[in-house]
Scaffold this motif. Structure first.
Motif, short mmCIF file in Angstrom:
data_model
loop_
_atom_site.label_atom_id
_atom_site.label_comp_id
_atom_site.label_asym_id
_atom_site.label_seq_id
_atom_site.Cartn_x
_atom_site.Cartn_y
_atom_site.Cartn_z
N PRO A 129 76.06 35.90 26.68
CA PRO A 129 77.22 35.67 25.82
C PRO A 129 77.14 34.34 25.08
O PRO A 129 76.28 33.49 25.37
N ALA A 130 78.06 34.14 24.13
CA ALA A 130 78.01 32.96 23.26
C ALA A 130 78.63 31.73 23.89
O ALA A 130 78.14 30.62 23.72
N GLY A 131 79.74 31.89 24.63
CA GLY A 131 80.49 30.74 25.12
C GLY A 131 80.03 30.24 26.47
O GLY A 131 79.48 31.00 27.29
N LEU A 132 80.27 28.95 26.73
CA LEU A 132 79.87 28.36 28.01
C LEU A 132 80.59 29.02 29.17
O LEU A 132 79.97 29.32 30.21
N ASP A 152 68.24 46.60 34.53
CA ASP A 152 66.99 46.18 33.90
C ASP A 152 67.20 44.97 32.99
O ASP A 152 66.28 44.16 32.81
N ALA A 153 68.40 44.87 32.41
CA ALA A 153 68.70 43.72 31.55
C ALA A 153 69.14 42.50 32.34
O ALA A 153 69.41 41.45 31.75
N GLY A 154 69.21 42.63 33.66
CA GLY A 154 69.49 41.48 34.51
C GLY A 154 70.94 41.12 34.67
O GLY A 154 71.25 40.04 35.20
N VAL A 155 71.87 41.98 34.25
CA VAL A 155 73.29 41.63 34.33
C VAL A 155 74.02 42.39 35.43
O VAL A 155 75.23 42.24 35.58
N ARG A 156 73.30 43.21 36.20
CA ARG A 156 73.87 43.86 37.38
C ARG A 156 72.89 43.69 38.53
O ARG A 156 71.68 43.66 38.33
N PRO A 157 73.40 43.59 39.76
CA PRO A 157 72.49 43.47 40.90
C PRO A 157 71.57 44.68 41.00
O PRO A 157 71.95 45.80 40.67
N GLN A 158 70.34 44.45 41.45
CA GLN A 158 69.36 45.53 41.55
C GLN A 158 69.76 46.58 42.58
O GLN A 158 69.35 47.73 42.49
N ASP A 159 70.57 46.17 43.57
CA ASP A 159 70.96 47.14 44.60
C ASP A 159 72.31 47.76 44.32
O ASP A 159 72.90 48.41 45.17
N ASP A 160 72.82 47.54 43.08
CA ASP A 160 74.14 48.09 42.73
C ASP A 160 74.07 49.60 42.58
O ASP A 160 73.17 50.12 41.95
N ALA A 220 76.21 30.73 42.62
CA ALA A 220 77.18 31.34 43.54
C ALA A 220 76.63 31.39 44.95
O ALA A 220 77.39 31.31 45.92
N ALA A 221 75.32 31.51 45.08
CA ALA A 221 74.66 31.48 46.38
C ALA A 221 73.40 30.66 46.21
O ALA A 221 72.53 31.02 45.41
N GLY A 222 73.30 29.57 46.94
CA GLY A 222 72.12 28.74 46.81
C GLY A 222 72.47 27.27 46.83
O GLY A 222 73.48 26.84 47.40
N ALA A 271 80.11 32.32 33.96
CA ALA A 271 80.56 33.46 34.78
C ALA A 271 79.41 34.42 35.04
O ALA A 271 79.23 34.91 36.17
N LEU A 272 78.60 34.69 34.01
CA LEU A 272 77.45 35.58 34.20
C LEU A 272 76.43 34.95 35.13
O LEU A 272 75.85 35.64 35.99
N PHE A 273 76.21 33.65 34.99
CA PHE A 273 75.26 32.95 35.87
C PHE A 273 75.69 33.06 37.33
O PHE A 273 74.87 33.33 38.22
N ARG A 274 76.97 32.92 37.58
CA ARG A 274 77.45 33.04 38.96
C ARG A 274 77.32 34.48 39.45
O ARG A 274 76.99 34.72 40.61
N SER A 275 77.55 35.43 38.56
CA SER A 275 77.38 36.84 38.97
C SER A 275 75.93 37.15 39.30
O SER A 275 75.63 37.82 40.29
#
Length: 687
Positions: free
Chosen positions: A137-140, A679-687, A175-177, A145-149
């Motif tokens: 997304p464009a805004g910080l 595949d685009a990296g915006v959902r968990p792989q195990d979702d 979010a974890a780390g 939010a996406l980074f934490r997800s």
């Protein structure tokens, strides 16, 4: 099974066939998954930091036990070894830890006038974590939010170097780390976030002597101890002296002590030690070509140098000179996703290089800067053509020199993706050079570089950079007496404001550009301004105004024979009509846009048109035709690997299947959407 003809030579098939087409969609292949390991490699020379390493290990163990994200701040003087301590810890204890990867950012490289583009850092992290650029997304706030997800399901290590303020790194907490911060100050505000603070002091006499004796240089009694005291126990200073001695084998530690003098390292105004005396020794011992490369770092306003840039500035023997700086531990290889090898000096060394360069004659400094600015302007113009294609309307002429001629040592890019990566890797340098060129009043270079950088700023959503750069471009165009360039600069700045939702600012830029349209001859410039005005009007709910502006833009593109522009503006007219709930008119206009795009081979526009057409048909109460149109758009987007448009088409299909209660079609759409977003990296792989 029934078939019904609709416009556009499409055939509506029955529900089972439609669901089957979605199920058989071949999604764009996911990029190769490589866990990022970006923290710099440690040096072999490292002594007496066992207590700090033990505390880092204990902090990491406690964080894992608590299952909470953590923050560690490592503070100390410049040159005391903060980055080296973290690199040693990661290499020794965390090599195979953190499944999300090890991400690294040196904020000194992205600091502009004291401020850091944190949004750009987060975007870079997201790309490293596998998020497709079209989904960033464009805004910080949205990026954070996406980074934490993305980091929620996998422990990720973040290392942020050269931090000055707590606000620069709060959005970087995973979010974890674990977030590890190095800074010259203790950043007390981060204590409110639960940060653990570790102060790294200079080496004590025993450890310093151990470090010095590892050089295996002849010493007189007490010389090693004296050298450690004179260098203030700073590893960077000691290493610089060691490099000097390594290049002067006839000298010993006592000679180094004499050269540094009885008082040792001087202090700066803030009371901290200056390592310049030790760096003077190291610099003096370097061969002439290496000293020239060192001075080039001081002349240029950026932070990294490539072989092609060095050659353009007249530095001979790049490989040998770069090797000398690396061997002397004055420079490191800067990590980047693109091809050329980039060299970066330690921040303290870079400050010394700039002080060294200030002693050069004014003409020599200006010539080096001009060579760098011309190199970046020309290569950015080539990158612009790779990214946006040769058919894009440009005011500037093509570069006089080919890319192969400009970069004889190593071609920096060979296709669109590589060109975009090069622009992104050079982003900080490009903006720094742009500022410097503006200060030197090289106005033609400034607006030309701005025109080319649209390929980067728009594609990668670096809107803050775009707004600053185009302010310089506007001023340069005014001084150069180029109203056409000023119109373009204002339009590109307005688009950046529009993308960030700053519509009032966008309108001000567009109004200023509109006043200049009577002074320019090319109707395409008028069309650009009217198009952007139409986008702002559409976003503000002024649908009829948007329709009128897009219509004017369409007429301007038609008058100049710009067939791609005709397709785009016809599409925009259709969007405005649909927003005004003039659905049948919208559909008819979009059908004309589709026909023109098909005739001219403008294939990338077809999925965009199809998605909006499907919306129009849905509003007209024709769900079967809407579904067929959306499926066709999805198939076209998938074939061309247009991830965002495929996502939009599948989302429309999911809505349509829900409204028609087609369970199989909805299941197929939702499954494809989940897979695409994984595949685009915006959902968990195990979702």
């Amino acid at each position: 099974m029934t078939h019904n003809s609709v416009a556009g030579n499409a055939v509506i098939a029955g529900p089972l066939v439609m669901a089957g087409r979605v199920e058989s969609l071949t999604l764009p292949a996911a990029p190769p998954s490589a866990t990022p390991r970006q923290v710099p490699s440690p040096s072999a020379l490292f002594v007496n930091r066992e207590s700090e390493l033990a505390r880092l290990r204990a902090t990491e163990t406690e964080r894992r036990a608590d299952r909470t994200p953590g923050i560690v701040v490592v503070s100390g003087l410049g040159g005391v070894g903060k980055t080296q301590l973290v690199a040693q810890w990661v290499a020794r204890a965390l090599r195979h830890s953190y499944p999300g990867g090890h991400l690294y950012a040196d904020l000194a490289e992205v600091r502009r006038h004291g401020a850091v583009d944190v949004g750009g850092v987060v975007a870079g992290f997201l790309r490293s974590l596998g998020v497709h650029p079209e989904f960033i997304p464009a805004g910080l706030g949205e990026r954070t939010a996406l980074f934490r997800s993305v980091t929620a399901g996998r422990d990720t290590l973040i290392v942020a170097d050269n931090v000055r303020q707590a606000a620069e790194v709060r959005p970087l907490v995973p979010a974890a780390g674990l977030l590890v911060v190095t800074s010259r100050t203790s950043l007390p505000a981060l204590r409110m976030d639960g940060a653990v603070h570790i102060t790294l002091d200079p080496l004590g006499e025993r450890a310093g002597v151990e470090f010095v004796r590892s050089w295996q240089v002849a010493e007189a009694d007490g010389a090693a101890e004296a050298l450690v005291r004179l260098c203030g126990g700073l590893p960077l200073s000691l290493r610089a002296v060691g490099e000097w001695l390594a290049r002067c084998p006839h000298l010993n530690l006592a000679d180094a002590v004499r050269r540094l003098g009885a008082r040792g390292l001087p202090h700066m105004e803030d009371g901290t030690l200056s390592v310049n005396a030790a760096l003077d020794l190291a610099y003096a011992s370097l061969p002439d070509p290496t000293r020239k490369l060192y001075r080039l770092f001081g002349v240029l306003p950026g932070t990294t140098v490539t072989g092609a840039l060095a050659a353009a500035a007249g530095v001979p023997d790049w490989d040998d000179a770069a090797g000398d700086l690396l061997t002397a531990h004055l420079a490191v290889i800067a990590a980047s996703a693109d091809r050329p090898r980039r060299l970066r000096l330690h921040d303290v060394v870079l400050a010394h290089a700039r002080e060294t360069a200030r002693a050069l004659p004014d003409a020599e400094r200006a010539a080096g800067l001009r060579a760098g600015a011309e190199f970046y302007t020309a290569v950015a113009a080539h990158a612009d053509v790779f990214v946006l294609g040769p058919g894009r309307f440009r005011l500037q002429a093509p570069p006089a020199r080919s890319l192969a001629d400009l970069c004889a040592q190593e071609t920096p890019f060979t296709d669109r993706a590589e060109a975009l990566e090069w622009l992104d890797a050079e982003r900080g340098n490009l903006l720094a050079v742009l500022r410097a060129a503006a200060e030197q009043r090289w106005y033609d270079l400034v607006w030309r570089m701005c025109e080319s950088l649209w390929a980067l700023y728009h594609s990668r959503k670096h809107h803050a950079d775009s707004i600053e750069a185009h302010a310089l471009g506007i001023e340069a165009a005014q001084w150069a007496g180029r109203p056409d360039a000023e119109v373009r600069m204002r339009n590109q700045r307005a688009r950046a404001y529009y993308e960030t939702g700053a519509h009032d600012e966008a309108r001000r830029e567009l109004a200023a550009a509109d006043e200049l349209l009577g002074t320019v001859d090319d109707a395409r410039l008028s069309g650009m301004i009217w198009e952007t005005q139409g986008l702002v009007a559409l976003a503000g709910g002024r649908h009829e105004d948007a329709h009128e502006l897009f219509t004017r833009a369409l007429e301007a593109n038609s008058a100049t024979g710009d067939r791609h522009g005709v397709v785009v503006q016809t599409y925009n007219v259709g969007q405005a009509l649909l927003a005004a709930e003039r659905r049948q008119e919208a559909y008819d206009v979009l059908e004309a846009a589709r026909a023109t795009a098909t005739d001219t081979g403008d294939d990338t526009m077809l999925p965009r048109i199809g998605v909006v057409q499907a919306r129009a048909l849905q509003g007209l109460g024709r769900p079967e035709a809407a579904t067929e149109t959306a499926i066709r758009a999805a198939e076209q987007a998938a074939a061309m690997r247009l991830h965002a448009k495929l996502d939009q088409a599948l989302a429309v299909l999911s809505e349509l299947s829900a409204s028609t209660r087609d369970a199989r079609l909805r299941a197929a759409c939702d499954a494809k959407l989940r897979q695409l977003r994984r595949d685009a990296g915006v959902r968990p792989q195990d979702d």
